[in-house]
Write an enzyme that holds these catalytic residues in place. Structure first.
Site, PDB file in Angstrom:
ATOM      1  N   SER A 135      38.380  42.188  23.978  1.00  4.19           N
ATOM      2  CA  SER A 135      39.459  42.381  24.952  1.00  4.19           C
ATOM      3  C   SER A 135      39.651  41.145  25.811  1.00  4.19           C
ATOM      4  CB  SER A 135      39.104  43.580  25.846  1.00  4.19           C
ATOM      5  OG  SER A 135      39.956  43.633  26.968  1.00  4.19           O
ATOM      6  N   TYR A 160      32.918  48.068  31.650  1.00  3.99           N
ATOM      7  CA  TYR A 160      33.633  48.084  30.361  1.00  3.99           C
ATOM      8  C   TYR A 160      33.819  46.650  29.859  1.00  3.99           C
ATOM      9  CZ  TYR A 160      37.568  47.584  27.271  1.00  3.99           C
ATOM     10  OH  TYR A 160      38.376  47.184  26.226  1.00  3.99           O
ATOM     11  N   LYS A 164      32.135  44.374  26.469  1.00  3.09           N
ATOM     12  CA  LYS A 164      32.852  43.555  25.475  1.00  3.09           C
ATOM     13  C   LYS A 164      32.245  42.150  25.431  1.00  3.09           C
ATOM     14  CE  LYS A 164      35.716  46.606  23.958  1.00  3.09           C
ATOM     15  NZ  LYS A 164      35.544  47.132  22.580  1.00  3.09           N
TER      16      LYS A 164
HETATM   17  C1  WQD Z   1      48.673  47.150  33.541  1.00  4.38           C
HETATM   18  C2  WQD Z   1      49.378  46.812  34.839  1.00  4.38           C
HETATM   19  C3  WQD Z   1      48.339  47.721  36.796  1.00  4.38           C
HETATM   20  C4  WQD Z   1      49.068  51.928  35.934  1.00  4.38           C
HETATM   21  C5  WQD Z   1      43.288  47.704  30.813  1.00  4.38           C
HETATM   22  C6  WQD Z   1      41.982  47.167  30.302  1.00  4.38           C
HETATM   23  C7  WQD Z   1      42.206  46.448  29.019  1.00  4.38           C
HETATM   24  C8  WQD Z   1      42.881  47.364  28.046  1.00  4.38           C
HETATM   25  C9  WQD Z   1      44.205  47.828  28.640  1.00  4.38           C
HETATM   26  C10 WQD Z   1      41.154  48.456  26.780  1.00  4.38           C
HETATM   27  C11 WQD Z   1      48.410  46.465  35.951  1.00  4.38           C
HETATM   28  C12 WQD Z   1      49.726  48.319  36.587  1.00  4.38           C
HETATM   29  C13 WQD Z   1      49.023  50.550  35.827  1.00  4.38           C
HETATM   30  C14 WQD Z   1      49.832  52.516  36.956  1.00  4.38           C
HETATM   31  C15 WQD Z   1      50.487  50.347  37.715  1.00  4.38           C
HETATM   32  N1  WQD Z   1      42.048  48.468  27.772  1.00  4.38           N
HETATM   33  N2  WQD Z   1      49.738  49.785  36.705  1.00  4.38           N
HETATM   34  N3  WQD Z   1      50.525  51.700  37.820  1.00  4.38           N
HETATM   35  O1  WQD Z   1      44.410  47.207  33.569  1.00  4.38           O
HETATM   36  O2  WQD Z   1      45.828  45.409  32.444  1.00  4.38           O
HETATM   37  O3  WQD Z   1      44.123  46.617  31.117  1.00  4.38           O
HETATM   38  O4  WQD Z   1      43.903  48.512  29.857  1.00  4.38           O
HETATM   39  O5  WQD Z   1      40.966  47.591  25.974  1.00  4.38           O
HETATM   40  O6  WQD Z   1      40.959  46.019  28.525  1.00  4.38           O
HETATM   41  O7  WQD Z   1      41.491  46.234  31.251  1.00  4.38           O
HETATM   42  O8  WQD Z   1      46.150  47.817  31.829  1.00  4.38           O
HETATM   43  O9  WQD Z   1      47.974  49.449  31.743  1.00  4.38           O
HETATM   44  O10 WQD Z   1      46.024  49.888  33.313  1.00  4.38           O
HETATM   45  O11 WQD Z   1      47.655  48.103  33.861  1.00  4.38           O
HETATM   46  O12 WQD Z   1      51.129  49.621  38.511  1.00  4.38           O
HETATM   47  O13 WQD Z   1      49.898  53.769  37.120  1.00  4.38           O
HETATM   48  O14 WQD Z   1      50.091  47.972  35.276  1.00  4.38           O
HETATM   49  O15 WQD Z   1      48.137  47.423  38.178  1.00  4.38           O
HETATM   50  O16 WQD Z   1      48.987  45.437  36.731  1.00  4.38           O
HETATM   51  P1  WQD Z   1      45.122  46.711  32.368  1.00  4.38           P
HETATM   52  P2  WQD Z   1      46.945  48.919  32.671  1.00  4.38           P
END
Ligand code: WQD
Length: 345
Positions: A135, A160, A164
């Site tokens: 990741s 997590y 990785k």
């Molecule tokens: C994306 C953006 C949030 C939800 C994680 C893991 C990564 C992979 C994908 C496993 C961020 C914003 C989110 C919400 C929001 N997982 N957001 N409101 O955190 O970049 O990555 O998931 O492999 O390894 O780290 O993904 O989709 O949670 O967030 O504003 O209700 O959307 O702040 O900027 P993230 P995400």
């Protein structure tokens, strides 16, 4: 369509751990359609047998499936032997960043212990080729953007992310023994669903991730999306991510298997993204425009642990793997929405 590649692949059976998961199931579909024979191992802790039905509906092939956990080394050994496995794609792991902060021991046991168990089974049975699901989290908050594979791997922001990082280090260290050939694929943000809407991201509980929260809010399953902060140092103040269509990501695994048969390297790492960063508000705009839906959202506080901005330099995957992401963020959002609507029915 039986091209030469398809015929070459036909002799190869691939063990896909976590093969009924979001990325795993889409990869199984592309493996079958590229001529490979996948065998799936999945403990169904974050999936369901309906996904196997979906794979069969799309491909007309029902892969052999074992309800097993990768920590059951003996069971993995038996599968590797019985099916004369040529290579393994290892997806099986827990992946919720927030949950890993609450349950670090479960994450280390399942993610790191699971890889070690798999590697022991592979060693016992002489299976030497592995594609590992890593990741972009390993980069933390990069100093320089876009990140290349030589960008520093920083201190992980969560248990997590640390699992990785540790798994990559384990794979690198054992690759020095010259036995195994391993590729780590560093995924950016996998989103969307199969264009058929027959498989997609299963909604188990309140989504942590942005895109399922967007589609579930629009479908009326959730009240309102909260955008976690708009005071970041970005064009519109919201975080930037490199969202990649799950089918593009699945196809990268097919290319990685082909590369494993060609390379003399024992270990290699590739960024798998689109090379394009989108802010949260840009992602929302793309969703609304492509689906003609209005999303109910508000701006809230920052989420702990979020990094401000990250997107990939995928030149290495483009040139060495011969892989290129094809779908743009509008297609990702459309496929995610079509999948959500099918879930309704
Ligand atoms: C994306 C953006 C949030 C939800 C994680 C893991 C990564 C992979 C994908 C496993 C961020 C914003 C989110 C919400 C929001 N997982 N957001 N409101 O955190 O970049 O990555 O998931 O492999 O390894 O780290 O993904 O989709 O949670 O967030 O504003 O209700 O959307 O702040 O900027 P993230 P995400």
């Amino acid at each position: 369509m039986f091209n030469v590649q398809f015929l070459i692949h036909m002799k190869k059976t691939i063990l896909v751990t976590g093969g009924l998961g979001f990325i795993g199931s889409h990869t199984v579909v592309e493996l079958i359609q590229s001529g490979y024979t996948p065998v799936i191992l999945d403990d169904l802790s974050n999936s369901s047998l309906k996904v196997l039905d979906g794979i069969e509906e799309i491909t007309r092939v029902r892969p052999i499936f074992y309800t097993k956990n990768v920590l059951d080394t003996l069971a993995v050994e038996q599968i590797l032997k019985e099916h004369n496995i040529d290579a393994v794609i290892h997806f099986a792991a827990f992946k919720a960043v927030g949950e890993s902060v609450e349950k670090p021991l479960e994450y280390y046991h399942n993610n790191v212990g699971g890889l070690i168990s798999l590697l022991n089974a592979m060693k016992k049975t002489g299976v030497q080729k592995l594609v590992f699901s890593s990741s972009c989290t390993v980069y933390g908050q990069p100093e320089k953007l876009p990140v290349t594979e030589n960008s520093p791997v920083l201190k992980a922001e969560s248990p997590y992310g640390n699992t990785k990082k540790m798994c990559e280090e384990i794979l690198y260290d054992i690759s020095k023994t010259g036995q195994d050939k391993t590729i780590s694929l560093r995924y950016f943000n996998p989103v969307g669903a199969h264009p058929s809407s027959i498989i997609g991201e299963l909604p188990l509980g309140i989504p942590n991730n942005l895109v399922p929260f967007i589609t579930q809010t629009t479908a009326g399953w959730r009240e309102q999306l909260t955008v976690f902060g708009n005071d970041y140092n970005t064009p519109d103040g919201t975080c930037i991510r490199d969202y990649i269509h799950v089918v593009d990501l699945a196809l990268a695994h097919v290319k990685a298997l082909e590369y494993l048969d060609k390379t003399d390297l024992n270990y290699d790492v590739f960024n798998i993204g689109t090379g394009k960063g989108s802010t949260v508000l840009e992602a929302i705009k793309a969703f609304e425009e492509t689906t003609s839906q209005k999303l109910n959202f508000k701006i809230g506080n920052r989420r702990a642990g979020d990094i401000e901005k990250v997107w990939a330099d995928c030149t290495k995957a483009n040139t060495v793997l011969g892989w290129q992401a094809k779908f743009d963020i509008k297609q990702m959002m459309l496929d995610a929405w079509n999948w959500q609507k099918r879930l309704e029915k």
